[in-house]
Design an enzyme around this catalytic site. Sequence first.
Site, mmCIF file in Angstrom:
data_model
loop_
_atom_site.group_PDB
_atom_site.id
_atom_site.type_symbol
_atom_site.label_atom_id
_atom_site.label_comp_id
_atom_site.label_asym_id
_atom_site.label_seq_id
_atom_site.Cartn_x
_atom_site.Cartn_y
_atom_site.Cartn_z
ATOM 1 N N SER A 59 0.860 -1.194 0.000
ATOM 2 C CA SER A 59 0.000 0.000 0.000
ATOM 3 C C SER A 59 0.888 1.233 0.000
ATOM 4 C CB SER A 59 -0.851 -0.026 1.285
ATOM 5 O OG SER A 59 -1.323 1.262 1.622
ATOM 6 N N TYR B 159 -3.385 -0.879 9.972
ATOM 7 C CA TYR B 159 -3.265 -1.139 8.532
ATOM 8 C C TYR B 159 -1.878 -0.701 8.061
ATOM 9 C CZ TYR B 159 -4.618 -1.021 3.549
ATOM 10 O OH TYR B 159 -4.703 -1.226 2.189
HETATM 11 C C1 GCO Z 1 -7.275 4.486 3.822
HETATM 12 C C2 GCO Z 1 -7.334 3.617 2.612
HETATM 13 C C3 GCO Z 1 -5.930 3.212 2.213
HETATM 14 C C4 GCO Z 1 -5.944 2.727 0.783
HETATM 15 C C5 GCO Z 1 -4.648 2.187 0.284
HETATM 16 C C6 GCO Z 1 -3.677 3.269 -0.048
HETATM 17 O O1 GCO Z 1 -8.140 4.365 4.698
HETATM 18 O O2 GCO Z 1 -6.366 5.323 3.837
HETATM 19 O O3 GCO Z 1 -8.152 2.483 2.813
HETATM 20 O O4 GCO Z 1 -5.493 2.275 3.139
HETATM 21 O O5 GCO Z 1 -6.880 1.709 0.642
HETATM 22 O O6 GCO Z 1 -4.096 1.279 1.180
HETATM 23 O O7 GCO Z 1 -2.535 2.673 -0.640
#
Ligand code: GCO
Length: 255
Positions: free
Chosen positions: A146, A159
């Site tokens: 990501s 995440y």
């Molecule tokens: C968020 C998004 C990100 C994108 C992606 C960016 O909440 O910022 O979900 O996580 O999905 O990962 O590269």
Amino acid sequence: MTQLFDLSGRTALVTGSARGIGFALAQGLAAAGARIVINGTRADTVDEAVQRLRADGHDALGRAFNVTDEHAVAAAFEAWDRDEITIDILVNNAGIQFRKPLVDLELADWQRVIDTNLTSAFIVAKEAARRMIARGRGGKIINIGSLTSEGARATVAPYTAAKGGIKMLTRAMSAEWAVHDIQTNAIGPGYILTDMNQALIDNVSFDAWVRSSNPSQRWGKPEELVGTAVYLASPASSYVNGQIIYVDGGWLAVL
Ligand code: GCO
């Protein structure tokens, strides 16, 4: 030249591929000739995705299992062993998002995101790599990173930690498995038009931020990740290892 990108005769497992980016990657790898194994947590959506691929003339099968459950993952690979299905290409795509400020985050929510977005890549790749090494014919592993593999934004800490871990786990896998002709690389998607991002897409200020933060001035489409996936899944990338390729409209290239 076309042989460089031909996946005929290979089987690709894409985790979390019943919808979104995972299904788009499955479609693209299928179009390049691979047999596809669809995975998701729900048998009904896995079956729907398999039927969609078959309706397009592709060779596809599916198995519903939770990629965070090492016993379920081992059972899946043992079933494929019995059916003489060899996984030549693994795409560790399964992932969830959970947006909340760190100070309010429950440990269980943190753990669930880390388990799904990072630990599952270890669990599944270990089973796949063991078999690739034993077969002696190499293999391909593609982890999905990501923008947050490089930079952080507020409210998505687990995440971000997981996706940063994906970048380094990709390198760790390369360090141990490249000698076995297994190429392990990652794709770092930018902000892509997916269900997971619908709340962001619908948010006028967030949408404006995404468009102003990348020189392409737009969101990406899931199918725009396919070319990089086919490249990393094919003989064209036989000497590429430990890399993360950002498909982000130029986001990380500019100030
Ligand atoms: C968020 C998004 C990100 C994108 C992606 C960016 O909440 O910022 O979900 O996580 O999905 O990962 O590269």
